[in-house]
Each structure stands twice: as structure tokens, then as C-alpha cells.
Motif scaffolding. Structure first.
Motif, mmCIF file in Angstrom:
data_model
loop_
_atom_site.group_PDB
_atom_site.id
_atom_site.type_symbol
_atom_site.label_atom_id
_atom_site.label_comp_id
_atom_site.label_asym_id
_atom_site.label_seq_id
_atom_site.Cartn_x
_atom_site.Cartn_y
_atom_site.Cartn_z
ATOM 1 N N CYS A 259 -32.518 -13.953 -0.186
ATOM 2 C CA CYS A 259 -33.755 -14.090 0.258
ATOM 3 C C CYS A 259 -33.271 -15.650 0.548
ATOM 4 O O CYS A 259 -34.336 -16.521 1.504
ATOM 5 N N LEU A 260 -33.510 -16.454 -0.919
ATOM 6 C CA LEU A 260 -33.782 -17.457 -0.525
ATOM 7 C C LEU A 260 -32.193 -18.327 -0.994
ATOM 8 O O LEU A 260 -32.762 -19.690 -0.011
ATOM 9 N N SER A 261 -31.187 -17.498 -0.598
ATOM 10 C CA SER A 261 -30.048 -18.961 0.023
ATOM 11 C C SER A 261 -29.900 -19.416 1.120
ATOM 12 O O SER A 261 -30.675 -19.391 1.488
ATOM 13 N N GLN A 262 -29.412 -20.739 0.738
ATOM 14 C CA GLN A 262 -29.381 -21.510 2.302
ATOM 15 C C GLN A 262 -28.252 -20.940 2.992
ATOM 16 O O GLN A 262 -27.550 -20.111 2.770
ATOM 17 N N ASN A 263 -28.959 -21.116 4.291
ATOM 18 C CA ASN A 263 -28.901 -20.359 5.462
ATOM 19 C C ASN A 263 -27.440 -21.373 6.320
ATOM 20 O O ASN A 263 -26.463 -21.660 7.017
ATOM 21 N N TYR A 264 -27.982 -22.661 6.729
ATOM 22 C CA TYR A 264 -27.027 -24.746 6.315
ATOM 23 C C TYR A 264 -27.376 -24.999 5.297
ATOM 24 O O TYR A 264 -28.782 -25.251 4.897
ATOM 25 N N VAL A 265 -26.469 -26.251 5.608
ATOM 26 C CA VAL A 265 -26.934 -27.856 5.178
ATOM 27 C C VAL A 265 -26.546 -28.309 6.076
ATOM 28 O O VAL A 265 -25.390 -29.099 6.699
ATOM 29 N N THR A 266 -27.221 -29.219 5.373
ATOM 30 C CA THR A 266 -27.281 -30.967 6.536
ATOM 31 C C THR A 266 -26.321 -31.798 5.467
ATOM 32 O O THR A 266 -27.121 -32.199 4.419
ATOM 33 N N VAL A 267 -25.438 -31.831 5.968
ATOM 34 C CA VAL A 267 -24.394 -33.154 5.539
ATOM 35 C C VAL A 267 -24.221 -34.554 6.591
ATOM 36 O O VAL A 267 -23.938 -34.329 7.382
ATOM 37 N N GLN A 268 -24.270 -35.346 5.638
ATOM 38 C CA GLN A 268 -24.130 -36.632 6.234
ATOM 39 C C GLN A 268 -22.607 -36.896 6.753
ATOM 40 O O GLN A 268 -21.996 -36.445 5.941
ATOM 41 N N ARG A 269 -23.291 -37.537 7.819
ATOM 42 C CA ARG A 269 -21.122 -37.393 8.172
ATOM 43 C C ARG A 269 -20.084 -37.871 7.466
ATOM 44 O O ARG A 269 -18.969 -37.164 7.863
ATOM 45 N N ASP A 270 -20.566 -38.460 7.651
ATOM 46 C CA ASP A 270 -19.301 -39.940 6.101
ATOM 47 C C ASP A 270 -18.928 -38.855 5.544
ATOM 48 O O ASP A 270 -17.440 -39.035 4.675
ATOM 49 N N VAL A 271 -19.703 -37.619 4.578
ATOM 50 C CA VAL A 271 -18.714 -37.120 3.625
ATOM 51 C C VAL A 271 -18.734 -35.518 3.901
ATOM 52 O O VAL A 271 -18.235 -34.971 3.343
ATOM 53 N N ILE A 320 -14.780 -22.340 11.788
ATOM 54 C CA ILE A 320 -14.137 -22.166 10.207
ATOM 55 C C ILE A 320 -13.734 -22.915 9.010
ATOM 56 O O ILE A 320 -12.488 -22.766 9.237
ATOM 57 N N VAL A 321 -14.147 -23.280 7.599
ATOM 58 C CA VAL A 321 -13.886 -24.419 7.555
ATOM 59 C C VAL A 321 -13.076 -23.611 5.741
ATOM 60 O O VAL A 321 -12.919 -24.470 5.050
ATOM 61 N N LEU A 322 -14.026 -22.650 5.662
ATOM 62 C CA LEU A 322 -13.462 -21.749 4.386
ATOM 63 C C LEU A 322 -13.953 -20.860 4.807
ATOM 64 O O LEU A 322 -14.951 -19.434 5.417
ATOM 65 N N ILE A 333 -17.016 -8.940 3.128
ATOM 66 C CA ILE A 333 -16.418 -10.371 3.897
ATOM 67 C C ILE A 333 -16.907 -11.221 2.934
ATOM 68 O O ILE A 333 -17.296 -11.535 1.630
ATOM 69 N N SER A 334 -16.069 -12.360 3.199
ATOM 70 C CA SER A 334 -15.361 -13.609 2.067
ATOM 71 C C SER A 334 -16.224 -14.207 1.952
ATOM 72 O O SER A 334 -17.014 -14.997 2.950
ATOM 73 N N PRO A 335 -16.810 -14.795 1.466
ATOM 74 C CA PRO A 335 -17.470 -16.861 1.380
ATOM 75 C C PRO A 335 -17.571 -17.735 2.679
ATOM 76 O O PRO A 335 -15.763 -17.469 2.449
ATOM 77 N N THR A 336 -18.008 -17.662 3.314
ATOM 78 C CA THR A 336 -17.209 -18.151 4.542
ATOM 79 C C THR A 336 -18.028 -19.236 4.861
ATOM 80 O O THR A 336 -19.918 -19.376 4.869
ATOM 81 N N VAL A 337 -17.587 -20.466 5.251
ATOM 82 C CA VAL A 337 -18.464 -21.450 5.828
ATOM 83 C C VAL A 337 -18.110 -22.295 7.525
ATOM 84 O O VAL A 337 -17.095 -22.169 7.340
ATOM 85 N N VAL A 338 -19.018 -22.141 7.782
ATOM 86 C CA VAL A 338 -18.653 -22.625 9.738
ATOM 87 C C VAL A 338 -19.486 -23.833 9.682
ATOM 88 O O VAL A 338 -20.499 -23.903 8.928
ATOM 89 N N LEU A 339 -18.363 -25.068 10.185
ATOM 90 C CA LEU A 339 -18.516 -26.140 10.771
ATOM 91 C C LEU A 339 -19.152 -26.303 11.905
ATOM 92 O O LEU A 339 -18.278 -25.958 12.946
ATOM 93 N N GLY A 354 -26.601 -13.058 3.848
ATOM 94 C CA GLY A 354 -24.842 -12.392 3.466
ATOM 95 C C GLY A 354 -24.438 -13.880 3.079
ATOM 96 O O GLY A 354 -24.364 -14.934 2.983
ATOM 97 N N PRO A 355 -22.412 -13.773 2.413
ATOM 98 C CA PRO A 355 -22.436 -14.816 2.163
ATOM 99 C C PRO A 355 -21.154 -15.833 3.562
ATOM 100 O O PRO A 355 -20.829 -16.656 2.879
ATOM 101 N N VAL A 356 -22.062 -16.097 4.750
ATOM 102 C CA VAL A 356 -21.871 -16.904 5.341
ATOM 103 C C VAL A 356 -22.931 -17.799 5.586
ATOM 104 O O VAL A 356 -23.530 -17.853 5.790
ATOM 105 N N TRP A 357 -22.232 -19.127 5.632
ATOM 106 C CA TRP A 357 -23.496 -20.211 5.874
ATOM 107 C C TRP A 357 -22.790 -21.308 6.694
ATOM 108 O O TRP A 357 -21.954 -21.725 6.602
#
Ligand code: NAD
Length: 537
Positions: A259-271, A320-322, A333-339, A354-357
Motif C-alpha cells: 500500500c505504501l509503494s510509489q504509484n508514480y515518480v515526478t522526475v526533473q525533465r533533464d534527468v 514503457i521504458v522498463l 507481471i514484470s516490474p514495469t515503468v511507464v513514462l 502492483g509492480p507497475v508505476w
């Protein structure tokens, strides 16, 4: 060997037995036996042995329910509980003591105000499927410590753990005071039809509303431990390799069903690109042959949850970037990151659980804050990996149930810290001392001596003007602030300090000054006359 352990088939508790079960735990509470702290300690010690003796059964059950690796079953469920139990066993005798460190006007000192800690009564605990042992037994520890009796209703979505828990509770705890009821919605509904002194619920918001409505009918207090769309923050100041490693841990443990895991990450555009590279590196470090074949990676609990998470991936407009691999027959479901580039993307609209964010880029920290407060203004958890100043700004502008700086949800991994949500992520908190308090009624008590009746004269009719005046003279307060609400300063402050002595009553303070000055004079005159300060001589 956990593979040798027989796991009983899931069996629902007969619905018609539920009223009798509720009556039994209520009668047990009314018998007064749970008021004895030693009795509670015995139950907690037995629970310790139950968890220890059933450790392998729980590991096998958790493997069956969620393909939970034994490593995680021990660390995040069994050991987590043992640590909480040990603290409770060590501290309970302190926690139950009357609270006398409370604030009241000095004029009431003779009444010895105190707060007595009383159990709430017979309580109902309803648990979810993701940490199906820990999230039922942790509230039970608080309930036992507080002197409550309890019915525990585990999630039917983790049936093997629910059955193992029932067996353990029946074998180790007082059967009249602690009962596990297994079942689905009809059994839960039958339980909610009974009167409880508290309902402690962990799970999703839609069921929480059903429970809160039902509880309102009988004015039953509730603690609701819910979820949220938890944000994380990354900037140019972040150690990207470390953040990638820590966030990957946060979202791969229990296949992200945390329940505590990140749903999304705000990332500064340059990085953003660099951060994605680090995520791919860390994924290969964690799972050199892929997560699917790794014994360290769990599965989604059932098809319904699998379909829900897969739908987020199927409908996203992001890239999908991962990861991105899914296999319904294996609930993988594999660990999945979506931009993503919008807060309206389906990846941002629902709790992933779940393992997607997702990663959502931002340009300024104010943009990141705006995103967070738009997506979910009251998430359960917030994590931030910025500079000191950035972290402080994020913490002060975005609220959450709890927060971790420079790691994923570590604040929730320390089993004795208060844990709970805010706003839509829940109400109330528990674990450690907070768990004891969650099931405790703080009962205020004063004891009025006979001799005080003279002082209490102003309250009795026929009302007497002089008595009333004297009472006000003794108890009236002098403010240390002016009419604009500003604290007094200059001569006003010194007058307040001298005549108010920082206390509530100006005239009372004057009396205290007289006592203080008389005592000082007595000390000074003994000193000057050479008699020393030994007053007893
Ligand atoms: P859920 O809401 O489906 O079910 C939780 C419990 O409610 C189960 O025991 C279930 O039997 C019971 N239930 C279901 N329908 C009911 C009804 N109509 N009446 C009464 N009881 C009913 O939750 P879940 O899917 O098991 O858990 C996932 C959710 O829980 C997520 O949102 C997650 O964030 C949240 N969660 C929160 C915490 C926390 O500590 N804050 C911990 C774990 C999970």
C-alpha cells in the motif's frame, strides 16, 4: 521444509455461527478477565510462540497465496510481528499506567486529575490480502495489549494464510476471546451486522465506505487503513543510481502489492533519461535472468487483480521504458515503468497496487508539487530524494499518511512506529504504542476531597455574589497577547510575567509571588544570621 507442510483447503465459517461467536467474545470481555495485564501478557507471549512455531506454515501459505519468497515472508511478516510483539511485551506495563502528566489549572491539583487507560471492548479486525498475516496480527497485538477481545476476518484472497492463521489462533490464544472467522462478503456482512466496540479495517476505499456507513448506524468507532496514489520526487540533486535501487526495491517487494509503494515518480525533465538507464541497470542486478524465473519475485494475488493492473498498461498513452511483460496463466507481471506526460493518463488515475508505476517529468519543483496535489492530495505515503531544501519544500507542500526522505517507504517498515493514513488514505494509526492506544479508551478521572467543599461553595445555590467574586479572583486568567493576537512585548510583557508569572491566574500568581518572596527572605535571613540553611536544625 515448507514444501512438506499440508495446507488445509479454505473453509468459510458457517454464517449462522457468527452471532454466537460475536456473543462469546463480548461475554469474555464482560467477564473482566482481559483487564488483568498479566493475562494480556500471557496471551501476547503465547502469540509469540504461535508465530514462531507456525513460521514454516506461514511461509508455505504465503508462497501458495502470493508466491511470496520465504525471505520476504520472514522479514516483512513474521519477523516484523515478532519485533512489534517484543516491544509490546517490554513496554506494556508502562503503557497501561495512568497518565498523570496532563495539563490543568493548578487550582485543580488537589483533585489529582489522571487518565485511565481502558480497553474499548470486543473489536472486529478485517484484513487485506497483500500482507495477509502481518496486517491481521499487528492490529491484534494492539487489541490484546489494550485488553480487548477480538474477531479477526482475514482476506479470502489469501486463503492459505487465512486458514493457517485460524489454526494458530485456535491453538495458542484464549478461544473465548480471540476467534478467526473466514469467509467472503456474506460472512463479512454477517460480522458487520453485529455490534462491535471498534472496527479496524485495512483494505480498499470502496469497501471502507461500506464499513464506515455500517459502523455509523451503531456509532461504532473505526480505524481505516487504506491506500493511495503515492508520489515520489527526484531532481537534478538526486543520487540517481541509489534512488533507482531503492525505488526498485519498494516496487518489487511482494510484486508491488504494497500500500505504501510509489504509484508514480515526478522526475526533473533533464534527468529522466539517466534515471531510466539506472532503473534498467538495477533491474538486471536484482534479476539477472529476468524476474519471471527468479525465486525472489512474487506473483499477483489473483486473476481479478492481474486484469486490473494489466488494463492500466493496455490503456496508457505513455511509453514503457522498463519491463511490460505479463503472463496471466502465471499471474506474472514484470516490474514495469511507464513514462507518461499527463496526470490524466490511466497509469496516474488508479492506485497500481502492483509492480507497475509511472514517471512523470516536471520542469520546476512547483510543477512537481502541483502534479502531486492534483493526482492525490492525501496519499498514504510520500518519498522524496531531492536536496535538503527540496525535500523540506515537498514535505511542507504535499501531505501524506507518512513519509520517507531518501528511500522508498522505509517509515512503514519499522514495525513499532505509528502507521496510518490521512484524508482518503485512512483515519487512525497503529503499531507499537499507537497500536495499544488505537484500542484504548482514555478515561479522564478526578477525585474531589471532602475538604474541598468549602472551596466549591460558589457552585451551589443559593448563589452568593461574594463567593462567586472570590472564585473568579482566584481563577481568572490574564492574557499574554494583545487585542491583535500578537504576543505581549516590552513593558506589557514584563507586567504579565511579574503579575501573571506565566500562569493562568493573575491574583493566584500574586499569592505565589508572596510565598516565593517570603521563602527567599527566610532563606536569606538564616544565611545572614549564620544559622545555615539546615532548616531542620
Ligand atoms: P479489499 O477492500 O478488497 O478487501 C479487504 C477486506 O475487506 C477483505 O477481508 C474482504 O473480505 C473484506 N471485504 C470485501 N468486501 C467486503 C464487503 N462488502 N463488506 C465487508 N467486508 C468486505 O482490499 P484488498 O483488495 O484486500 O486490499 C487492497 C487495498 O488495500 C489497496 O487499496 C491497498 O492500498 C489497501 N491496503 C492498505 C493498507 C494500509 O495499511 N493502509 C495495507 C494493505 C492494503
Amino acid at each position: 521444509m515448507t514444501s512438506d507442510i499440508k495446507i488445509p483447503a479454505f473453509e468459510a465459517t458457517p454464517i449462522d455461527s457468527i452471532p454466537q461467536i460475536a456473543a462469546t467474545v463480548r461475554q469474555s470481555y464482560q467477564s473482566q478477565k482481559t483487564k488483568d495485564v498479566e493475562w494480556r501478557l500471557v496471551q501476547l507471549r503465547k502469540l509469540y510462540w504461535g508465530l514462531t512455531d507456525y513460521s514454516e506454515n506461514f511461509q508455505a501459505a504465503l508462497k501458495k497465496d502470493l508466491n511470496k519468497p520465504p525471505h520476504d515472508a520472514i522479514l516483512s511478516e513474521i519477523h516484523h510481528l515478532i519485533q512489534e510483539l517484543n516491544l509490546t511485551l517490554k513496554k506494556l506495563k508502562d503503557w497501561v499506567k495512568d497518565d498523570k502528566d496532563i495539563e490543568y489549572p493548578w487550582t485543580f491539583s488537589a483533585m489529582k486529575p489522571r487518565i485511565k487507560k481502558e480497553p474499548l471492548g470486543a473489536v472486529l479486525i478485517i484484513g487485506p490480502y497483500n500482507f495477509p498475516l502481518m496486517l491481521n496480527i499487528a492490529p491484534l497485538i494492539g487489541a490484546i495489549a489494550a485488553g480487548c477481545t477480538a474477531v479477526i476476518k482475514p482476506s479470502e484472497s489469501a486463503p492459505a494464510t487465512a486458514m493457517a492463521m485460524k489454526e494458530m489462533v485456535e491453538k495458542y490464544l484464549d478461544p473465548e476471546s480471540f476467534v478467526v472467522v473466514n469467509g467472503r462478503i456474506p460472512e463479512s456482512t454477517a460480522l458487520l451486522n453485529e455490534k462491535w466496540d471498534k472496527i479496524f479495517y485495512t483494505g480498499g476505499a470502496s469497501v471502507a465506505k461500506i464499513i464506515a456507513k455500517k459502523a455509523a448506524e451503531t456509532l461504532t468507532p473505526v480505524t481505516l487503513e487504506l491506500g493511495g496514489r503515492n508520489p515520489s520526487f527526484i531532481s537534478k540533486s538526486t543520487n540517481l543510481a541509489l534512488a533507482a535501487r531503492r525505488l526498485m526495491w519498494g516496487k518489487t517487494l511482494n510484486a508491488g502489492q504494497v500500500c505504501l509503494s510509489q504509484n508514480y515518480v515526478t522526475v526533473q525533465r533533464d534527468v529522466v533519461d539517466d534515471f531510466v538507464k539506472h532503473l534498467n541497470v538495477v533491474y538486471k542486478e536484482f534479476y539477472p535472468n529476468g524476474a519471471k524465473t527468479s525465486v525472489d519475485y512474487a506473483r499477483i494475488v489473483n486473476e481479478q487483480q492481474f486484469d486490473r493492473i494489466k488494463k492500466m498498461l493496455d490503456t496508457t498513452n505513455g511509453k514503457i521504458v522498463l519491463g511490460g511483460e505479463t503472463d496471466r496463466s502465471d499471474l506474472y507481471i514484470s516490474p514495469t515503468v511507464v513514462l507518461v506526460d499527463s496526470v490524466d493518463d490511466p497509469m496516474m488515475k488508479d492506485e497500481s497496487f502492483g509492480p507497475v508505476w509511472s514517471i512523470i517529468p516536471y520542469d520546476t519543483i512547483d510543477d512537481a508539487i502541483k502534479i502531486m496535489n492534483t493526482v492525490d492530495p492525501t496519499p498514504l505515503s510520500l518519498t522524496t530524494f531531492g536536496s535538503k531544501a527540496e525535500n523540506e519544500k515537498i514535505l511542507s507542500h504535499v501531505t501524506s499518511g507518512g513519509a520517507t526522505i531518501n528511500d522508498a517507504w522505509m517509515h512503514g517498515a519499522i514495525s513499532t512506529l505509528p502507521f496510518g493514513g490521512v484524508g482518503e488514505s485512512g483515519m487512525g494509526s497503529y503499531h507499537g504504542r499507537a497500536g495499544f492506544e488505537c484500542f484504548t479508551h482514555r478515561r479522564t478521572i478526578v477525585e474531589v476531597p471532602n475538604w474541598m467543599d468549602k472551596l466549591l461553595r460558589p457552585r451551589y445555590p443559593p448563589f452568593s455574589a461574594p463567593d462567586f467574586k472570590r472564585h473568579l479572583w482566584m481563577t481568572s486568567t490574564k492574557p499574554n497577547f494583545d487585542r491583535d493576537g500578537k504576543p505581549l512585548s516590552g513593558p506589557g510583557y514584563w507586567l504579565w510575567l511579574i503579575f501573571g508569572l506565566g500562569g493562568p491566574s493573575a491574583k493566584g500568581a500574586l499569592l505565589r509571588w508572596i510565598v516565593l518572596l517570603t521563602s527567599a527572605y527566610a532563606v536569606f535571613s538564616r544565611y545572614r544570621s549564620g544559622r545555615g540553611l539546615e532548616f531542620w536544625k
